[in-house]
Design a protein around this motif. Structure first.
Motif, PDB file in Angstrom:
ATOM      1  N   PHE A  16       0.837  -1.197   0.000  1.00 27.28           N
ATOM      2  CA  PHE A  16       0.000   0.000   0.000  1.00 27.28           C
ATOM      3  C   PHE A  16       0.879   1.257   0.000  1.00 27.28           C
ATOM      4  O   PHE A  16       1.926   1.280   0.658  1.00 27.28           O
ATOM      5  N   ASN A  17       0.435   2.316  -0.672  1.00 29.21           N
ATOM      6  CA  ASN A  17       1.214   3.552  -0.738  1.00 29.21           C
ATOM      7  C   ASN A  17       0.888   4.503   0.415  1.00 29.21           C
ATOM      8  O   ASN A  17       0.948   5.712   0.285  1.00 29.21           O
ATOM      9  N   ASN A  18       0.559   3.915   1.564  1.00 30.01           N
ATOM     10  CA  ASN A  18       0.302   4.667   2.792  1.00 30.01           C
ATOM     11  C   ASN A  18       0.714   3.781   3.967  1.00 30.01           C
ATOM     12  O   ASN A  18       0.919   2.580   3.796  1.00 30.01           O
ATOM     13  N   ALA A  19       0.839   4.349   5.136  1.00 25.69           N
ATOM     14  CA  ALA A  19       1.291   3.600   6.313  1.00 25.69           C
ATOM     15  C   ALA A  19       0.141   2.933   7.068  1.00 25.69           C
ATOM     16  O   ALA A  19       0.353   2.401   8.154  1.00 25.69           O
ATOM     17  N   ASP A  20      -1.063   2.941   6.511  1.00 25.64           N
ATOM     18  CA  ASP A  20      -2.249   2.462   7.217  1.00 25.64           C
ATOM     19  C   ASP A  20      -2.931   1.251   6.599  1.00 25.64           C
ATOM     20  O   ASP A  20      -4.050   0.925   6.989  1.00 25.64           O
TER      21      ASP A  20
ATOM     22  N   VAL B  43      -1.379  -1.118  -4.064  1.00 24.58           N
ATOM     23  CA  VAL B  43      -0.737  -0.693  -5.300  1.00 24.58           C
ATOM     24  C   VAL B  43      -0.175  -1.904  -6.042  1.00 24.58           C
ATOM     25  O   VAL B  43      -0.207  -1.970  -7.264  1.00 24.58           O
ATOM     26  N   LEU B  44       0.325  -2.874  -5.289  1.00 21.95           N
ATOM     27  CA  LEU B  44       0.920  -4.091  -5.851  1.00 21.95           C
ATOM     28  C   LEU B  44       0.427  -5.312  -5.083  1.00 21.95           C
ATOM     29  O   LEU B  44       0.303  -5.253  -3.864  1.00 21.95           O
ATOM     30  N   VAL B  45       0.195  -6.399  -5.790  1.00 22.87           N
ATOM     31  CA  VAL B  45      -0.122  -7.687  -5.159  1.00 22.87           C
ATOM     32  C   VAL B  45       0.632  -8.755  -5.946  1.00 22.87           C
ATOM     33  O   VAL B  45       0.516  -8.821  -7.166  1.00 22.87           O
TER      34      VAL B  45
ATOM     35  N   GLY C 165      15.127   2.450   0.821  1.00 24.53           N
ATOM     36  CA  GLY C 165      14.317   2.425  -0.396  1.00 24.53           C
ATOM     37  C   GLY C 165      12.924   1.891  -0.125  1.00 24.53           C
ATOM     38  O   GLY C 165      12.425   1.946   0.999  1.00 24.53           O
ATOM     39  N   SER C 166      12.317   1.354  -1.186  1.00 23.57           N
ATOM     40  CA  SER C 166      10.969   0.794  -1.078  1.00 23.57           C
ATOM     41  C   SER C 166      10.899  -0.484  -1.918  1.00 23.57           C
ATOM     42  O   SER C 166      11.799  -0.760  -2.712  1.00 23.57           O
ATOM     43  N   PRO C 167       9.829  -1.254  -1.774  1.00 25.84           N
ATOM     44  CA  PRO C 167       9.686  -2.506  -2.529  1.00 25.84           C
ATOM     45  C   PRO C 167       9.551  -2.307  -4.045  1.00 25.84           C
ATOM     46  O   PRO C 167       9.794  -3.225  -4.805  1.00 25.84           O
ATOM     47  N   SER C 168       9.160  -1.119  -4.478  1.00 27.37           N
ATOM     48  CA  SER C 168       8.890  -0.862  -5.895  1.00 27.37           C
ATOM     49  C   SER C 168       8.934   0.635  -6.168  1.00 27.37           C
ATOM     50  O   SER C 168       8.616   1.430  -5.274  1.00 27.37           O
ATOM     51  N   PRO C 169       9.253   1.029  -7.385  1.00 23.12           N
ATOM     52  CA  PRO C 169       9.170   2.448  -7.745  1.00 23.12           C
ATOM     53  C   PRO C 169       7.750   3.007  -7.617  1.00 23.12           C
ATOM     54  O   PRO C 169       7.575   4.224  -7.563  1.00 23.12           O
ATOM     55  N   LEU C 170       6.753   2.148  -7.552  1.00 22.30           N
ATOM     56  CA  LEU C 170       5.366   2.589  -7.380  1.00 22.30           C
ATOM     57  C   LEU C 170       5.043   2.976  -5.943  1.00 22.30           C
ATOM     58  O   LEU C 170       3.957   3.492  -5.674  1.00 22.30           O
TER      59      LEU C 170
ATOM     60  N   PHE D 162       6.585   5.785   4.663  1.00 25.97           N
ATOM     61  CA  PHE D 162       5.132   5.756   4.827  1.00 25.97           C
ATOM     62  C   PHE D 162       4.432   4.848   3.813  1.00 25.97           C
ATOM     63  O   PHE D 162       3.465   5.232   3.176  1.00 25.97           O
ATOM     64  N   PHE D 163       4.939   3.605   3.712  1.00 24.47           N
ATOM     65  CA  PHE D 163       4.225   2.573   2.965  1.00 24.47           C
ATOM     66  C   PHE D 163       3.902   1.441   3.941  1.00 24.47           C
ATOM     67  O   PHE D 163       4.404   1.394   5.063  1.00 24.47           O
TER      68      PHE D 163
END
Length: 143
Positions: free
Chosen positions: A34-38, A44-46, A59-64, A69-70
């Protein structure tokens, strides 16, 4: 202990486990990011992953997804023998671990990589595991 589960997580919350997602497969983990912390809204991705253990560093799991705060939720059905299992989670930041809908680890707050443990006694058979994580700022990892 018959087995030891090690999962390092930076996670968030699950409000209840009513049913397993159709995409979940026995032994694999279905990851929803999810592109939020909640864990709010539509992920966004599954996709399927072999484990919820990750080290994204800054970093993050994806450029998306944003680097901060993910959140993510992993779901898996595991076929286990009867016994007492230890769940060990190391997470930077928040993490929750559910087994068959019961929260055994609930540390939904920013943290600098703390380690949490819980024991769960299970009968033989299939069991549903859910790990939730959220990243606040800085390093992001879950083991």
């Amino acid at each position: 202990m018959r087995a030891r589960w090690i999962i390092i997580l930076t996670l968030m919350v699950m409000m209840g486990l009513a049913a397993l997602p159709a995409s979940a497969q026995v032994g694999l983990w279905t990851a929803a990011y999810f592109n939020n912390a909640d864990l709010a809204g539509v992920p966004v991705l599954v996709w399927n992953e072999p484990s919820p253990s990750h080290n994204w560093d800054t970093g993050s799991p994806s450029p998306l997804l944003p680097a901060d705060f993910f959140s993510a939720r992993w779901t898996s059905v595991q076929n286990l023998g009867a016994g007492t299992y230890q769940i060990t989670v190391r997470a930077d930041d928040g993490v929750r671990v559910f087994v068959n809908g019961t929260a055994y680890i609930n540390e939904w707050r920013p943290s600098p990589g703390n380690i949490y443990t819980a024991n769960v006694t299970l009968p033989a058979g299939q069991h549903t595991f859910v790990v939730e994580y959220f990243e606040a700022t800085g390093a992001a990892y879950l083991q």
